[in-house]
Design a protein around this motif. Structure first.
Motif, PDB file in Angstrom:
ATOM      1  N   LYS A   1       0.836  -1.200   0.000  1.00 10.22           N
ATOM      2  CA  LYS A   1       0.000   0.000   0.000  1.00 10.22           C
ATOM      3  C   LYS A   1       0.872   1.253   0.000  1.00 10.22           C
ATOM      4  O   LYS A   1       0.570   2.237  -0.692  1.00 10.22           O
ATOM      5  CB  LYS A   1      -0.930   0.003   1.213  1.00 10.22           C
ATOM      6  N   ASP A   2       1.960   1.213   0.746  1.00  6.01           N
ATOM      7  CA  ASP A   2       2.880   2.348   0.801  1.00  6.01           C
ATOM      8  C   ASP A   2       3.542   2.573  -0.556  1.00  6.01           C
ATOM      9  O   ASP A   2       3.697   3.723  -0.997  1.00  6.01           O
ATOM     10  CB  ASP A   2       3.944   2.105   1.866  1.00  6.01           C
ATOM     11  N   GLU A   3       3.937   1.491  -1.232  1.00  7.35           N
ATOM     12  CA  GLU A   3       4.567   1.630  -2.547  1.00  7.35           C
ATOM     13  C   GLU A   3       3.596   2.249  -3.549  1.00  7.35           C
ATOM     14  O   GLU A   3       3.983   3.115  -4.346  1.00  7.35           O
ATOM     15  CB  GLU A   3       5.045   0.269  -3.045  1.00  7.35           C
ATOM     16  N   ILE A   4       2.350   1.805  -3.525  1.00 10.00           N
ATOM     17  CA  ILE A   4       1.346   2.358  -4.436  1.00 10.00           C
ATOM     18  C   ILE A   4       1.096   3.830  -4.132  1.00 10.00           C
ATOM     19  O   ILE A   4       1.032   4.667  -5.040  1.00 10.00           O
ATOM     20  CB  ILE A   4       0.039   1.557  -4.352  1.00 10.00           C
ATOM     21  N   GLN A   5       0.981   4.155  -2.839  1.00  5.94           N
ATOM     22  CA  GLN A   5       0.729   5.537  -2.448  1.00  5.94           C
ATOM     23  C   GLN A   5       1.863   6.456  -2.888  1.00  5.94           C
ATOM     24  O   GLN A   5       1.631   7.556  -3.385  1.00  5.94           O
ATOM     25  CB  GLN A   5       0.551   5.626  -0.924  1.00  5.94           C
ATOM     26  N   ARG A   6       3.093   5.983  -2.747  1.00 11.24           N
ATOM     27  CA  ARG A   6       4.236   6.795  -3.154  1.00 11.24           C
ATOM     28  C   ARG A   6       4.275   6.977  -4.669  1.00 11.24           C
ATOM     29  O   ARG A   6       4.672   8.035  -5.169  1.00 11.24           O
ATOM     30  CB  ARG A   6       5.541   6.173  -2.652  1.00 11.24           C
TER      31      ARG A   6
END
Length: 214
Positions: free
Chosen positions: A143-148
Motif C-alpha cells: 500500500k505504501d509503494e502504491i501511495q508513493r
C-alpha cells in the motif's frame, strides 16, 4: 522495472492523457570492478519529453496498479524481525468513481498471495499463528509503494496509470468535458487503495536457525 514494447511506448506517447514510461538502464561497477548493466526504475514522459523518474519501489507501485506484477520480493520487518516475503501472485482492479459534485476517485484493489522466503532472528515467523503478521506486513508495504507512486506521479503531473482511460470508458459523456483539463484534474483525483494479502506456509524455511547455547 517495467517491460515496455516499442509499440506500447509509442502508442502511449501519443495518448492525450496517459503518460509513457520506459525502464532505466544504468552502468554500474560490480564487486569485481567490472561494469555491468542494471535495469531499475522507470523514466516518465509527457508528450515527447522526459519529466522525471520513479524509483524501484514507486515503479512496483505503478506496476501493481496496472496489474503487471506477477511475482516479487519484499524486504520487511515482521514482528520486529527482518524477513524476506515473496509475492507469488498479485491481481489488481481499478474502478473509477465520479461523484455528482465532480470529484473523481479511483478505487484500487490489490489481492496477493505471499509466503515467507527467509528471516533472521529467533522468532519463528513460519509458525502458522504468525501468518497473519506476514500478510499484514506485506499489505502495509505494498500500500505504501502504491501511495508513493501516486504521489510522485502527481508531482510530475503525469497520469502514468491510465486513470483517464478508465474514466473515458466508464463515463464517456462526462469525459468529453474533462479531457481538455485532465492535466489539472489529475492532481485532484483521490486514490483509495485496498490491499489484501493471503499468507501460507509454503515458504523456504520451517523455523529460524539460531546458535546453540554453550
Amino acid at each position: 522495472a517495467p517491460a515496455v514494447t516499442e509499440f506500447e511506448f509509442v502508442s502511449t506517447m501519443i495518448s492525450k492523457t496517459t503518460a509513457a514510461v520506459a525502464p532505466i538502464v544504468s552502468l554500474e561497477e560490480n564487486k569485481d570492478g567490472i561494469n555491468v548493466l542494471k535495469v531499475s526504475g522507470c523514466a516518465v514522459f509527457r508528450e515527447t519529453a522526459m519529466v522525471g523518474e520513479l524509483g524501484e519501489d514507486e515503479t512496483r507501485g505503478l506496476l501493481l496498479i496496472k496489474n503487471k506484477v506477477k511475482a516479487g520480493v519484499l524486504q520487511l520487518s515482521v514482528l520486529d524481525t527482518p524477513a524476506t516475503v515473496e509475492i507469488w501472485h498479485a491481481k489488481s482492479k481499478v474502478t473509477p468513481v465520479l461523484y455528482t459534485d465532480g470529484k473523481i476517485q479511483m478505487q484500487v484493489e490489490v489481492k496477493m498471495k505471499v509466503s515467507l522466503g527467509d528471516q533472521s532472528g529467533t522468532v519463528n515467523l513460519a509458525a502458522p499463528n504468525n501468518m497473519y503478521a506476514i500478510a499484514s506486513a506485506a499489505e502495509t508495504a505494498v500500500k505504501d509503494e502504491i501511495q508513493r507512486a501516486v504521489e510522485k506521479s502527481k508531482e510530475l503531473n503525469a497520469d502514468v496509470f491510465g486513470f483517464g482511460e478508465y474514466l473515458s470508458r466508464k463515463f464517456p459523456d462526462q469525459w468529453k468535458e474533462m479531457e481538455q483539463n485532465w492535466d489539472e484534474l489529475y492532481k485532484t483525483v483521490n486514490v483509495n487503495i485496498s490491499v489484501k494479502a493471503k499468507a501460507d506456509g509454503s515458504g523456504r524455511i520451517n523455523k529460524p536457525l539460531v546458535p546453540a547455547e554453550a
